[in-house]
Design a protein around this motif. Structure first.
Motif, mmCIF file in Angstrom:
data_model
loop_
_atom_site.group_PDB
_atom_site.id
_atom_site.type_symbol
_atom_site.label_atom_id
_atom_site.label_comp_id
_atom_site.label_asym_id
_atom_site.label_seq_id
_atom_site.Cartn_x
_atom_site.Cartn_y
_atom_site.Cartn_z
ATOM 1 N N ILE A 90 26.157 38.064 18.728
ATOM 2 C CA ILE A 90 24.969 38.659 19.718
ATOM 3 C C ILE A 90 24.289 39.985 18.821
ATOM 4 O O ILE A 90 23.079 39.722 19.019
ATOM 5 C CB ILE A 90 25.960 39.397 20.927
ATOM 6 C CG1 ILE A 90 26.376 38.256 21.794
ATOM 7 C CG2 ILE A 90 24.773 40.015 21.622
ATOM 8 C CD1 ILE A 90 27.412 38.797 22.761
ATOM 9 N N ALA A 91 25.002 40.819 18.074
ATOM 10 C CA ALA A 91 24.270 41.643 17.381
ATOM 11 C C ALA A 91 23.338 41.113 16.233
ATOM 12 O O ALA A 91 22.462 41.441 16.145
ATOM 13 C CB ALA A 91 25.378 42.534 16.724
ATOM 14 N N ALA A 93 22.045 37.941 16.071
ATOM 15 C CA ALA A 93 20.879 37.365 16.832
ATOM 16 C C ALA A 93 19.983 38.291 17.504
ATOM 17 O O ALA A 93 18.615 38.208 17.142
ATOM 18 C CB ALA A 93 21.251 36.315 17.990
ATOM 19 N N SER A 94 20.443 39.423 17.809
ATOM 20 C CA SER A 94 19.584 40.414 18.509
ATOM 21 C C SER A 94 18.737 41.219 17.473
ATOM 22 O O SER A 94 17.322 41.608 17.852
ATOM 23 C CB SER A 94 20.393 41.423 19.377
ATOM 24 O OG SER A 94 21.071 40.946 20.270
ATOM 25 N N LEU A 95 19.244 41.302 16.240
ATOM 26 C CA LEU A 95 18.356 41.964 15.254
ATOM 27 C C LEU A 95 17.600 40.737 14.436
ATOM 28 O O LEU A 95 16.246 40.961 14.021
ATOM 29 C CB LEU A 95 19.138 42.685 14.007
ATOM 30 C CG LEU A 95 18.460 43.212 13.122
ATOM 31 C CD1 LEU A 95 17.694 44.406 13.712
ATOM 32 C CD2 LEU A 95 19.429 43.972 12.119
ATOM 33 N N TYR A 97 16.363 37.876 15.453
ATOM 34 C CA TYR A 97 15.104 37.027 16.056
ATOM 35 C C TYR A 97 13.966 38.011 16.207
ATOM 36 O O TYR A 97 12.681 37.347 15.856
ATOM 37 C CB TYR A 97 15.547 36.708 17.712
ATOM 38 C CG TYR A 97 14.303 36.370 18.411
ATOM 39 C CD1 TYR A 97 13.995 34.851 18.005
ATOM 40 C CD2 TYR A 97 13.662 37.340 19.403
ATOM 41 C CE1 TYR A 97 12.732 34.472 18.960
ATOM 42 C CE2 TYR A 97 12.586 36.535 20.081
ATOM 43 C CZ TYR A 97 12.196 35.409 20.043
ATOM 44 O OH TYR A 97 11.073 34.723 20.621
ATOM 45 N N GLU A 179 11.514 37.933 27.600
ATOM 46 C CA GLU A 179 11.832 37.924 26.039
ATOM 47 C C GLU A 179 13.328 37.173 26.169
ATOM 48 O O GLU A 179 13.671 36.358 25.419
ATOM 49 C CB GLU A 179 11.746 39.091 25.207
ATOM 50 C CG GLU A 179 10.398 39.311 25.005
ATOM 51 C CD GLU A 179 9.576 38.365 24.067
ATOM 52 O OE1 GLU A 179 10.247 37.789 23.164
ATOM 53 O OE2 GLU A 179 8.475 37.938 24.243
ATOM 54 N N LEU A 180 14.123 37.975 27.164
ATOM 55 C CA LEU A 180 15.651 37.671 27.085
ATOM 56 C C LEU A 180 15.868 36.220 27.560
ATOM 57 O O LEU A 180 16.718 35.574 27.203
ATOM 58 C CB LEU A 180 16.403 38.786 27.969
ATOM 59 C CG LEU A 180 16.434 39.952 27.421
ATOM 60 C CD1 LEU A 180 17.257 41.070 28.577
ATOM 61 C CD2 LEU A 180 17.183 40.051 26.158
ATOM 62 N N ILE A 183 14.776 33.783 25.174
ATOM 63 C CA ILE A 183 16.146 34.017 23.772
ATOM 64 C C ILE A 183 16.951 32.898 24.281
ATOM 65 O O ILE A 183 17.626 31.902 23.756
ATOM 66 C CB ILE A 183 16.485 35.225 23.413
ATOM 67 C CG1 ILE A 183 15.250 35.880 22.705
ATOM 68 C CG2 ILE A 183 17.698 35.174 22.662
ATOM 69 C CD1 ILE A 183 15.570 37.298 22.480
ATOM 70 N N TRP A 184 17.635 33.208 25.709
ATOM 71 C CA TRP A 184 18.657 32.310 26.412
ATOM 72 C C TRP A 184 18.269 30.835 26.473
ATOM 73 O O TRP A 184 19.348 30.140 26.338
ATOM 74 C CB TRP A 184 19.024 33.158 27.551
ATOM 75 C CG TRP A 184 20.303 32.392 28.193
ATOM 76 C CD1 TRP A 184 20.299 31.804 29.210
ATOM 77 C CD2 TRP A 184 21.673 32.633 28.030
ATOM 78 N NE1 TRP A 184 21.732 31.305 29.599
ATOM 79 C CE2 TRP A 184 22.377 32.031 28.643
ATOM 80 C CE3 TRP A 184 22.432 33.685 26.749
ATOM 81 C CZ2 TRP A 184 23.762 31.985 28.755
ATOM 82 C CZ3 TRP A 184 23.633 33.453 26.848
ATOM 83 C CH2 TRP A 184 24.424 32.574 27.679
#
Length: 292
Positions: A90-91, A93-95, A97, A179-180, A183-184
């Motif tokens: 999660i961390a 991918a969050s950075l 992307y 955006e969320l 991504i999902w």
């Protein structure tokens, strides 16, 4: 053409022999440990066990399965591996992307900052002081949060995200995706190969965690399996109750068989999981290495 074909055959034969020897060099020690774990203590002490069990017995595994402290350490390791891998993915991918998309401002500065952490790492003492000041020592968070993002894995995931066509992202925005949601629903389904690849990297790292647990955790009840295994090997003794009939044959004997059984139990889960993720692992590593 004939010379080229002959040279190719010689190269293939030499390559096959070399890789076979290399594979045996990696597999035979594991086979030796497996054989000792199923052998009697007398055979192990006498040095009779090589790659096949001598005086086959299950008693080493019976002892390991009956030891509550080993199971507690095993459960802690499973928890660290599952929860830690989820946090890592999660961390990362969050950075990865945002800095993979051209429209985000400041992405180059973020990449440079991550690259600096990859080249220069903080010393042990400042890390320990930081963990202590944050109240993370003697907690499992000390094994989960400090390595939430690996710089190497970040660059692999960023390279993969950069290869997702911008048209797909733009179409999602036109359809009204946040955006969320994008991504999902769009990015992550397309990123299964790289997520599986990095998931293996992170999971193996958590499963084999040793140094951080040794530095930050003093509570015996929170020690993961690798630390427990190291203590078992260093102690050179196993606490066996002679009154227990199922373990009477191991009392006052060298506990090498029990150590080998513990090593197999600590190694087997990762070995069994890898074949199911192998195709994703190979594809993810190849695709993620095209761009940087």
């Amino acid at each position: 053409m004939k010379k080229a074909s002959a040279s190719r055959q010689v190269f293939n034969a030499a390559n096959f022999i070399f890789l076979t020897l290399l594979g045996l060099a990696m597999f035979l020690p594991f086979l030796g440990v497996l054989a000792q774990s199923f052998s009697s203590s007398e055979a192990v002490i006498a040095g009779k066990v090589l790659f096949w069990p001598v005086d086959f017995t299950w008693i080493n595994y019976q002892y390991v399965f009956s030891d509550a402290s080993i199971w507690r350490s095993f459960g802690i390791t499973v928890y660290i591996t599952v929860v830690g891998t989820l946090i890592n993915l999660i961390a990362t991918a969050s950075l990865a992307y945002p800095v993979s998309r051209q429209e985000y401002v400041g992405r180059k500065l973020v990449v440079i900052m991550v690259l600096i952490t990859m080249v220069f790492s903080a010393p042990l003492v400042p890390n320990f002081i930081l963990m202590k000041s944050l109240g993370l020592t003697n907690t499992l968070w000390a094994l989960l949060l400090p390595g939430a993002i690996s710089a190497f894995n970040f660059f692999i995931m960023r390279s993969f995200f950069m290869q997702i066509p911008s048209e797909i992202i733009d179409s999602g925005r036109i359809d009204g995706c946040t955006e969320l949601r994008m991504i999902w629903s769009i990015v992550l389904p397309l990123s299964k190969p790289v997520m599986a690849s990095l998931g293996i990297f992170y999971a193996v790292g958590h499963w084999n965690t040793y140094m951080n647990a040794l530095y930050y955790i003093n509570n015996p009840a929170l020690r993961p399996l690798q630390v427990k295994l190291r203590q078992l090997i260093d102690a050179n003794e196993i606490n066996i109750d002679p009154s227990a009939s199922q373990f009477s044959s191991l009392a006052h004997m060298d506990p090498e068989g029990i150590k080998m059984a513990t090593i197999i139990i600590a190694t087997l889960p990762i070995v069994l999981i890898y074949p199911f993720l192998q195709k994703h692992f190979v594809k993810g590593m190849m695709v993620g290495s095209v761009k940087s």
